[in-house]
Design a protein around this motif. Structure first.
Motif, PDB file in Angstrom:
ATOM      1  N   ILE A 112      -6.137   4.083  -4.706  1.00 16.09           N
ATOM      2  CA  ILE A 112      -6.068   2.651  -4.386  1.00 16.09           C
ATOM      3  C   ILE A 112      -5.109   2.408  -3.223  1.00 16.09           C
ATOM      4  O   ILE A 112      -5.388   1.619  -2.304  1.00 16.09           O
ATOM      5  N   GLY A 113      -3.960   3.103  -3.228  1.00 14.34           N
ATOM      6  CA  GLY A 113      -2.985   2.933  -2.153  1.00 14.34           C
ATOM      7  C   GLY A 113      -3.534   3.363  -0.806  1.00 14.34           C
ATOM      8  O   GLY A 113      -3.326   2.680   0.209  1.00 14.34           O
ATOM      9  N   VAL A 114      -4.247   4.497  -0.780  1.00 16.35           N
ATOM     10  CA  VAL A 114      -4.824   4.980   0.481  1.00 16.35           C
ATOM     11  C   VAL A 114      -5.869   4.002   1.005  1.00 16.35           C
ATOM     12  O   VAL A 114      -5.886   3.650   2.190  1.00 16.35           O
ATOM     13  N   LEU A 115      -6.757   3.534   0.118  1.00 19.77           N
ATOM     14  CA  LEU A 115      -7.776   2.566   0.528  1.00 19.77           C
ATOM     15  C   LEU A 115      -7.135   1.253   0.988  1.00 19.77           C
ATOM     16  O   LEU A 115      -7.602   0.615   1.944  1.00 19.77           O
ATOM     17  N   TRP A 116      -6.066   0.863   0.328  1.00 25.94           N
ATOM     18  CA  TRP A 116      -5.337  -0.359   0.695  1.00 25.94           C
ATOM     19  C   TRP A 116      -4.785  -0.231   2.113  1.00 25.94           C
ATOM     20  O   TRP A 116      -4.922  -1.152   2.941  1.00 25.94           O
ATOM     21  N   GLY A 143       1.224  20.075   4.117  1.00 26.60           N
ATOM     22  CA  GLY A 143       0.503  18.919   3.608  1.00 26.60           C
ATOM     23  C   GLY A 143       0.838  17.647   4.364  1.00 26.60           C
ATOM     24  O   GLY A 143      -0.055  16.866   4.722  1.00 26.60           O
ATOM     25  N   PHE A 144       2.123  17.417   4.613  1.00 33.86           N
ATOM     26  CA  PHE A 144       2.501  16.228   5.378  1.00 33.86           C
ATOM     27  C   PHE A 144       1.976  16.319   6.807  1.00 33.86           C
ATOM     28  O   PHE A 144       1.593  15.307   7.399  1.00 33.86           O
ATOM     29  N   HIS A 145       1.970  17.522   7.358  1.00 32.42           N
ATOM     30  CA  HIS A 145       1.381  17.663   8.687  1.00 32.42           C
ATOM     31  C   HIS A 145      -0.113  17.344   8.635  1.00 32.42           C
ATOM     32  O   HIS A 145      -0.648  16.680   9.540  1.00 32.42           O
ATOM     33  N   GLY A 146      -0.790  17.788   7.586  1.00 33.79           N
ATOM     34  CA  GLY A 146      -2.207  17.477   7.436  1.00 33.79           C
ATOM     35  C   GLY A 146      -2.463  15.985   7.366  1.00 33.79           C
ATOM     36  O   GLY A 146      -3.447  15.477   7.934  1.00 33.79           O
ATOM     37  N   ILE A 147      -1.584  15.261   6.674  1.00 34.05           N
ATOM     38  CA  ILE A 147      -1.712  13.799   6.627  1.00 34.05           C
ATOM     39  C   ILE A 147      -1.582  13.211   8.025  1.00 34.05           C
ATOM     40  O   ILE A 147      -2.318  12.288   8.410  1.00 34.05           O
ATOM     41  N   GLY A 194       0.808  -1.208   0.000  1.00 35.18           N
ATOM     42  CA  GLY A 194       0.000   0.000   0.000  1.00 35.18           C
ATOM     43  C   GLY A 194       0.846   1.265   0.000  1.00 35.18           C
ATOM     44  O   GLY A 194       0.552   2.224  -0.718  1.00 35.18           O
ATOM     45  N   LEU A 195       1.924   1.264   0.796  1.00 37.95           N
ATOM     46  CA  LEU A 195       2.811   2.429   0.834  1.00 37.95           C
ATOM     47  C   LEU A 195       3.503   2.632  -0.518  1.00 37.95           C
ATOM     48  O   LEU A 195       3.719   3.770  -0.954  1.00 37.95           O
ATOM     49  N   PHE A 196       3.851   1.524  -1.182  1.00 37.91           N
ATOM     50  CA  PHE A 196       4.460   1.631  -2.513  1.00 37.91           C
ATOM     51  C   PHE A 196       3.481   2.259  -3.501  1.00 37.91           C
ATOM     52  O   PHE A 196       3.853   3.146  -4.292  1.00 37.91           O
ATOM     53  N   LEU A 197       2.225   1.850  -3.446  1.00 37.75           N
ATOM     54  CA  LEU A 197       1.219   2.423  -4.341  1.00 37.75           C
ATOM     55  C   LEU A 197       1.015   3.911  -4.056  1.00 37.75           C
ATOM     56  O   LEU A 197       0.864   4.720  -4.984  1.00 37.75           O
ATOM     57  N   GLY A 241      -2.008   8.608 -11.933  1.00 32.74           N
ATOM     58  CA  GLY A 241      -1.487   8.857 -10.599  1.00 32.74           C
ATOM     59  C   GLY A 241      -2.569   8.981  -9.545  1.00 32.74           C
ATOM     60  O   GLY A 241      -2.459   8.419  -8.453  1.00 32.74           O
ATOM     61  N   GLY A 242      -3.643   9.717  -9.863  1.00 32.96           N
ATOM     62  CA  GLY A 242      -4.723   9.896  -8.902  1.00 32.96           C
ATOM     63  C   GLY A 242      -5.402   8.591  -8.545  1.00 32.96           C
ATOM     64  O   GLY A 242      -5.724   8.341  -7.377  1.00 32.96           O
ATOM     65  N   ILE A 243      -5.608   7.741  -9.551  1.00 39.06           N
ATOM     66  CA  ILE A 243      -6.262   6.447  -9.297  1.00 39.06           C
ATOM     67  C   ILE A 243      -5.375   5.555  -8.450  1.00 39.06           C
ATOM     68  O   ILE A 243      -5.824   4.919  -7.483  1.00 39.06           O
ATOM     69  N   VAL A 244      -4.078   5.484  -8.796  1.00 34.48           N
ATOM     70  CA  VAL A 244      -3.141   4.653  -8.032  1.00 34.48           C
ATOM     71  C   VAL A 244      -3.024   5.160  -6.597  1.00 34.48           C
ATOM     72  O   VAL A 244      -2.985   4.373  -5.640  1.00 34.48           O
TER      73      VAL A 244
END
Length: 295
Positions: free
Chosen positions: A55-59, A238-242, A23-26, A49-52
């Motif tokens: 998918i990675g976030v949902l994974w 942005g990273f802080h928001g994550i 998931g992190l790779f995606l 890129g947006g789709i991948v």
């Protein structure tokens, strides 16, 4: 709740670390392509890129759900000994330390650009020749509001939305501390009230920051490709928001564990780990507010 074991529990082999790595790779591949696609850099206009990234976030969310489910089952099953509790605490402290180093690299990049690169491009010291040859009209000032292609942007002020979000996060730390004391005192209702208030404040923070980004793009011309200032602004905030979103999920999970009375027997590590993480997120924001928005 089963009686806590006195043996050191070694869990069986788990698929979650490997699946989480996928998931992190995606996310890494999708996020990189999505940013390039958004900024028009690298010729990735037709990439997925947006789709991948989605998918990675949902994974990752699915992996977190499964991994935390297994860990919660071990905890309420009495498999977590005092020694394992100490190991968990040490692991969480090292994880937060790694996050400190993570943000430290971003702050280092900003200070390097602000105090070394910008004056150098402005003609100070050995940068005089570079200034004359490459960017003779460049003025050494921070924030850099003129991009190399001559586009002018505006800096994000500190005393509007950022100040509101700072007040929100400081308040959330206070409400979470009250909830922590209530948890230790065995006051379940008070814990739920103040932890719920913390979660609401966290969600409000995320919403305000999202609106701030819309304001930056729409009204200020401050975008990801708006020079070094724009890049660092969105990278750091942005990273802080994550991290705020991750911390919010952490708090929501522990909130429902309090609802189910998982944390009323003194086995509070998961709850306290969420609180440590949230306080860390708050402290990082204070540094961001001072260095990115204010100074």
């Amino acid at each position: 709740m089963a009686e806590k074991t006195t043996q050191y529990y070694v869990p069986e082999s788990s698929p979650w670390p490997l699946l989480s790595s996928v998931g992190l790779f995606l996310i890494a591949i999708g996020g990189g392509n999505f940013i390039q696609q958004s900024t028009g850099v690298g010729g990735n206009e037709g990439s997925m890129g947006g789709i991948v990234l989605t998918i990675g976030v949902l994974w990752i969310i699915a992996c977190l759900f499964g991994w935390w489910r297994d860990t919660i089952k071990e905890s309420i099953g009495g498999l977590h000994s005092d020694q394992l509790d100490r190991s968990y605490r040490q692991g969480m402290l090292w994880f937060i330390f790694s996050e400190v180093m993570f943000f430290g690299a971003f702050f280092g990049a900003m200070f390097y650009a602000r105090w070394l690169i910008v004056p150098w491009l402005g003609g100070e010291g050995i940068g005089a020749m570079t200034h004359e040859l490459l960017w003779p009209d460049f003025q050494a000032m921070w924030p850099v509001t003129t991009t190399p292609d001559g586009r002018t942007t505006q800096a994000m002020g500190a005393w509007g939305l950022p100040m509101i979000n700072t007040a929100i996060l400081i308040t959330s730390s206070i409400t979470l501390s009250i909830a922590h004391h209530a948890l230790l005192a065995g006051d379940r209702s008070k814990t739920l009230i103040f932890q719920g208030a913390t979660i609401i404040l966290a969600l409000i923070f995320t919403g305000v920051q999202g609106y701030e980004y819309v304001h930056a793009y729409r009204d200020l011309g401050l975008t990801l490709d708006a020079g070094i200032y724009g890049s660092l602004f969105f990278l750091m905030t942005g990273f802080h928001g994550i991290h705020v979103i991750i911390g919010s999920i952490f708090l929501i999970v522990t909130f429902f564990r309090v609802v189910k009375r998982h944390h009323l027997d003194g086995n509070n590590f998961a709850w306290e780990a969420a609180a440590w993480y949230w306080h860390f997120v708050d402290v990082v924001w204070l540094f961001l507010f001072i260095t990115v928005y204010w100074l």
